[in-house]
Design a protein around this motif. Structure first.
Motif, PDB file in Angstrom:
ATOM      1  N   LEU A  59      30.901 -38.494 -17.153  1.00 41.14           N
ATOM      2  CA  LEU A  59      31.933 -38.726 -16.544  1.00 41.14           C
ATOM      3  C   LEU A  59      32.798 -37.490 -17.807  1.00 41.14           C
ATOM      4  N   VAL A  60      32.304 -37.507 -18.514  1.00 37.99           N
ATOM      5  CA  VAL A  60      33.223 -37.426 -19.353  1.00 37.99           C
ATOM      6  C   VAL A  60      32.403 -34.705 -19.114  1.00 37.99           C
ATOM      7  N   GLY A  95      34.997 -45.613 -19.087  1.00 38.02           N
ATOM      8  CA  GLY A  95      33.374 -45.917 -19.109  1.00 38.02           C
ATOM      9  C   GLY A  95      34.145 -46.612 -17.213  1.00 38.02           C
ATOM     10  N   LEU A 144      35.747 -36.342 -31.055  1.00 34.39           N
ATOM     11  CA  LEU A 144      34.545 -35.494 -31.758  1.00 34.39           C
ATOM     12  C   LEU A 144      35.703 -35.293 -33.190  1.00 34.39           C
ATOM     13  N   VAL A 187      30.411 -48.900 -21.462  1.00 32.13           N
ATOM     14  CA  VAL A 187      29.206 -48.446 -21.491  1.00 32.13           C
ATOM     15  C   VAL A 187      29.296 -46.333 -20.478  1.00 32.13           C
ATOM     16  N   ILE A 188      28.606 -45.891 -21.515  1.00 32.36           N
ATOM     17  CA  ILE A 188      29.007 -44.644 -20.919  1.00 32.36           C
ATOM     18  C   ILE A 188      28.685 -44.635 -19.507  1.00 32.36           C
ATOM     19  N   PRO A 189      29.213 -43.696 -18.937  1.00 26.65           N
ATOM     20  CA  PRO A 189      29.188 -43.565 -17.972  1.00 26.65           C
ATOM     21  C   PRO A 189      27.632 -42.769 -17.210  1.00 26.65           C
ATOM     22  N   ASP A 248      38.161 -46.805 -23.944  1.00 26.57           N
ATOM     23  CA  ASP A 248      37.418 -47.857 -25.298  1.00 26.57           C
ATOM     24  C   ASP A 248      37.815 -46.888 -26.325  1.00 26.57           C
ATOM     25  N   ALA A 280      34.665 -34.711 -15.507  1.00 25.37           N
ATOM     26  CA  ALA A 280      35.804 -34.156 -15.820  1.00 25.37           C
ATOM     27  C   ALA A 280      36.210 -33.056 -16.392  1.00 25.37           C
ATOM     28  N   ALA A 304      33.722 -42.026 -35.045  1.00 30.47           N
ATOM     29  CA  ALA A 304      34.643 -42.355 -34.369  1.00 30.47           C
ATOM     30  C   ALA A 304      34.538 -42.656 -32.757  1.00 30.47           C
ATOM     31  N   ALA A 340      28.660 -48.189 -24.979  1.00 33.38           N
ATOM     32  CA  ALA A 340      30.139 -47.075 -26.224  1.00 33.38           C
ATOM     33  C   ALA A 340      30.345 -47.578 -27.358  1.00 33.38           C
ATOM     34  N   VAL A 369      40.576 -37.791 -20.179  1.00 35.26           N
ATOM     35  CA  VAL A 369      39.346 -38.323 -20.001  1.00 35.26           C
ATOM     36  C   VAL A 369      38.298 -37.237 -21.429  1.00 35.26           C
ATOM     37  N   THR A 370      39.058 -35.747 -21.136  1.00 34.82           N
ATOM     38  CA  THR A 370      38.141 -35.042 -22.051  1.00 34.82           C
ATOM     39  C   THR A 370      39.253 -35.025 -22.787  1.00 34.82           C
ATOM     40  N   ALA A 404      41.873 -36.372 -15.298  1.00 35.59           N
ATOM     41  CA  ALA A 404      40.184 -35.454 -16.012  1.00 35.59           C
ATOM     42  C   ALA A 404      40.914 -35.424 -16.989  1.00 35.59           C
ATOM     43  N   THR A 435      35.834 -44.149 -25.747  1.00 28.44           N
ATOM     44  CA  THR A 435      34.996 -43.558 -23.810  1.00 28.44           C
ATOM     45  C   THR A 435      35.837 -44.141 -23.125  1.00 28.44           C
ATOM     46  N   ASP A 490      27.117 -37.764 -21.611  1.00 27.78           N
ATOM     47  CA  ASP A 490      28.381 -38.755 -20.582  1.00 27.78           C
ATOM     48  C   ASP A 490      28.885 -38.362 -19.715  1.00 27.78           C
ATOM     49  N   ARG A 541      37.290 -47.034 -31.208  1.00 31.60           N
ATOM     50  CA  ARG A 541      36.336 -47.495 -31.758  1.00 31.60           C
ATOM     51  C   ARG A 541      36.515 -46.993 -33.301  1.00 31.60           C
ATOM     52  N   MET A 557      29.242 -40.041 -30.894  1.00 30.08           N
ATOM     53  CA  MET A 557      29.542 -39.036 -29.724  1.00 30.08           C
ATOM     54  C   MET A 557      28.710 -37.663 -29.381  1.00 30.08           C
ATOM     55  N   ARG A 558      28.728 -37.016 -30.558  1.00 29.14           N
ATOM     56  CA  ARG A 558      27.015 -36.164 -30.730  1.00 29.14           C
ATOM     57  C   ARG A 558      26.326 -35.960 -29.864  1.00 29.14           C
ATOM     58  N   LEU A 559      25.761 -37.930 -29.933  1.00 29.72           N
ATOM     59  CA  LEU A 559      24.279 -38.022 -29.100  1.00 29.72           C
ATOM     60  C   LEU A 559      24.548 -38.476 -27.994  1.00 29.72           C
ATOM     61  N   ARG A 560      25.743 -38.067 -27.289  1.00 28.98           N
ATOM     62  CA  ARG A 560      26.323 -38.978 -25.451  1.00 28.98           C
ATOM     63  C   ARG A 560      26.129 -37.147 -24.698  1.00 28.98           C
TER      64      ARG A 560
END
Lengths: 413, 413
Positions: free
Chosen positions: A241-242, B267, B256, A278-280, B288, A245, B262, A229, B248-249, B245, B265, A239, B290, A234-237
């Motif tokens: 769960l995102v 998880g 982003l 951890v990013i799901p 999480d 959702a 930034a 995480a 999470v979004t 959900a 997450t 995810d 950061r 963000m731009r390389l994830r």
């Protein structure tokens, strides 16, 4: 509205019977626990049988443990009009789910006796084995075997979570009957608590059930890329769960936007690896789509799949949609439904047509025999819960409507 | 880019040492398993100590098991410049996480020896006890005790998942030293694999770590109303998962939309009652957040809380946000960071400033002592995984940058 004084049934006797049955397997919080073919279920069945015999009925049990208590008709060659439901409960079940339909049926027979009314068709009350599916899976076993959805042999070999074999439990409890599972019926009428909030919210006393929703159940697995995480921008994830959702939101939108009693639910969602930082990388979730109209349900299926695919594409993840279970919409018999509606109107009860969203024995039976259901409100729409409750007057209204529909269908002799 | 021929360190020796260490606790899929203070961790420490002694170092062990291998400086009154990281791994860990920083430090000392270079400050390589936190929690124990984040006594009494007490395992493995945990240091330099994808994606050879992200961790509990998926119309639902959900979004959108590294997450997300045909009544999830800038992180905190409250209101559910853990942003020492940047530029290595998103021993040490870190790329950004990998040339570049920064800080004698 207060109860009319001229009801054809006895509200106090019905309520007393419901209370007596609730004592068997009574739970601390006011509910009942009578898991299918447990000692408590046997005790409940025994009490029911004793009441039926006291009411002059002949009791038969079929090979899957379904009980039929018969009051003769004037023409012994005619098949019976059957009322009924189930006596088994969830582990923390309520006092009315299933029980109400069985004891309302018994109250109808007792009231026919009180009034000395003969019918052309025999009249029966059925107790279907293991409707809940809590101890033995799947649910609606007894009605499913009786209507050919399941074979007798596959069901007898089902193993409970506690290790017991269903066929052995039938023998142990004394309900391994010898009647064939194909039980001839002229028509089937089931009274039941609504198990939802619609009647209460709209202040209706009776729900005239026009049929059961079709259901399509799915399992969706979304796979992205598991990553830390912290160090993953963000731009390389990717995810999972995102993305999931967004799919949950799309499933809800599908239910809100589809006209006519659409219901859409995600009830299970599991995240992997399930760690705070951890990013799901993977998410599993279930989807339950319901609609009373087959074409509309098919359209919902397409829109659901399209939405999942589009969201997955945009999020850079993959999504697999697996069909899990399907049940077609089941319209009930128009003539019987009209009798229920006419009975409610005849008593001056406020009522509305309603579609059954839950599974009931009546839904299987409707595949073979003309069927209708009578719904009564339940408190806050809560069911499968020890606090499940109904107003005694609503129970009396439901039994009265059942009485009228039964007499109209069985025919005055 | 190919390696320059004039590197101050020996790439083949570094790679051979990494390979030899990886043999201890080697896993089937090419990773390493040396859980803190296990037999494998002891064997890895023993090997490291034997290498250090062969390189002429004096080895001391403190009371929490941190190892310091010292090469003397020309002025014995000065505190050491310390390099280092950790040798313990995740259960299915890789060959480079931690190990690279330790063995790059050893390679620097071996290279100083090769060249007969003396430094004013003593030079040390540190092995911090239990950085991973897999066998004993919390992570970064050794560096945390050394910098006063934890007390020695509380850490000695930690019990592993396998039942072992940390203090007893120190004795058993021979690493219950008698040096005080307060270890004087002039500066601290840690080389580490990035554990993320940024350097690889941007084709940079060296990451000049300017500091560590601040972190705020939360636990959110969303409470709606559990109900049957069938009989409950969409408009009457208070679905805790549908609301979650949207949250999470919103958490993703916050990551982003906030400028400057930034990371946001979710998880863990748990659904209750977790049944296919029951509308979720309660959802628990972790958040999480950061960011390297304290004011920005505080703004993210406010926007996060506002978004959760607004979504809960709109969905007719309640949401409780509990603070779980917090770690302020940790900027590294500007002078040391510049030395790392200058060293990378001096060799002609492509490089970029980068913020550490993960926790490292250096983050605790930075609270007490001027600190910097050198990142090298890792394959696909993957870490905490047996397939974790680096290019040998990237390891050599990282060790070379560490060498230059170390010499600039320890001072030529």
């Amino acid at each position: 509205m207060s109860l009319p004084s001229n009801l054809p049934i006895n509200p106090d006797r019905l309520w007393a019977s419901l209370a007596a049955m609730a004592e068997i397997g009574a739970t601390a919080k006011g509910g009942s626990c009578r898991l299918a073919l447990s000692d408590e279920d046997k005790a409940g069945r025994d009490l029911f049988v004793s009441w039926c015999e006291a009411a002059g009925c002949t009791v038969t049990v079929d090979r899957v443990g379904n009980i039929f208590a018969r009051r003769p008709g004037s023409d012994p060659s005619l098949p019976p009009v059957v009322m009924g439901s189930h006596l088994d409960t969830q582990p923390t079940g309520g006092r009315f789910d299933g029980v109400f339909g069985v004891l309302a049926g018994l109250e109808v027979i007792r009231s026919l006796n009180d009034r000395g009314l003969a019918t052309r068709h025999p009249v029966e009350v059925a107790v279907w084995t293991n409707e809940e599916g809590s101890r033995f899976s799947p649910p609606m076993m007894g009605s499913g075997v009786a209507t050919g959805v399941f074979t007798l042999d596959e069901i007898l070999d089902k193993i409970a979570q506690d290790g017991a074999r269903l066929g052995d439990e039938l023998v142990r409890t004394g309900y391994a009957g010898d009647a064939p599972v194909e039980h001839p019926m002229h028509a089937y009428l089931e009274a039941h608590i609504e198990q939802g909030p619609v009647l209460e919210v709209e202040e209706k006393e009776i729900g005239v059930v026009t049929g059961a929703q079709g259901q399509r159940w799915y399992e969706v697995t979304v796979t992205g890329v598991e990553a830390h995480a912290g160090p993953t921008p963000m731009r390389l994830r990717r995810d999972a769960l995102v993305a999931s959702a967004r799919m949950v939101t799309a499933v809800q939108a599908l239910g809100l936007e589809t006209p006519g009693d659409a219901c859409t639910t995600v009830g299970i969602l599991d995240v992997h690896p399930h760690s705070r930082n951890v990013i799901p990388g993977r998410v599993f979730f279930t989807v339950d789509l319901r609609h009373p109209d087959a074409a509309t349900l098919a359209g919902m299926d397409r829109r659901f799949r399209d939405a999942v695919a589009a969201i997955a594409d945009e999020a850079g993840v993959t999504a697999e949609v697996a069909d899990f279970w399907e049940f077609p919409p089941t319209p009930f018999d128009a003539t019987l439904v009209k009798r229920v509606r006419d009975a409610a109107a005849g008593f001056g009860f406020s009522h509305r047509d309603i579609v059954s969203g839950a599974g009931h024995d009546a839904v299987y039976v409707a595949g073979k025999v003309p069927t209708a259901m009578v719904f009564i409100p339940c408190e806050d729409g809560i069911s499968h819960n020890e606090v499940e409750n109904i107003a005694p007057a609503d129970g009396a209204r439901g039994a009265a409507v059942l009485f009228e529909a039964l007499v109209a269908t069985a025919g005055a002799a």
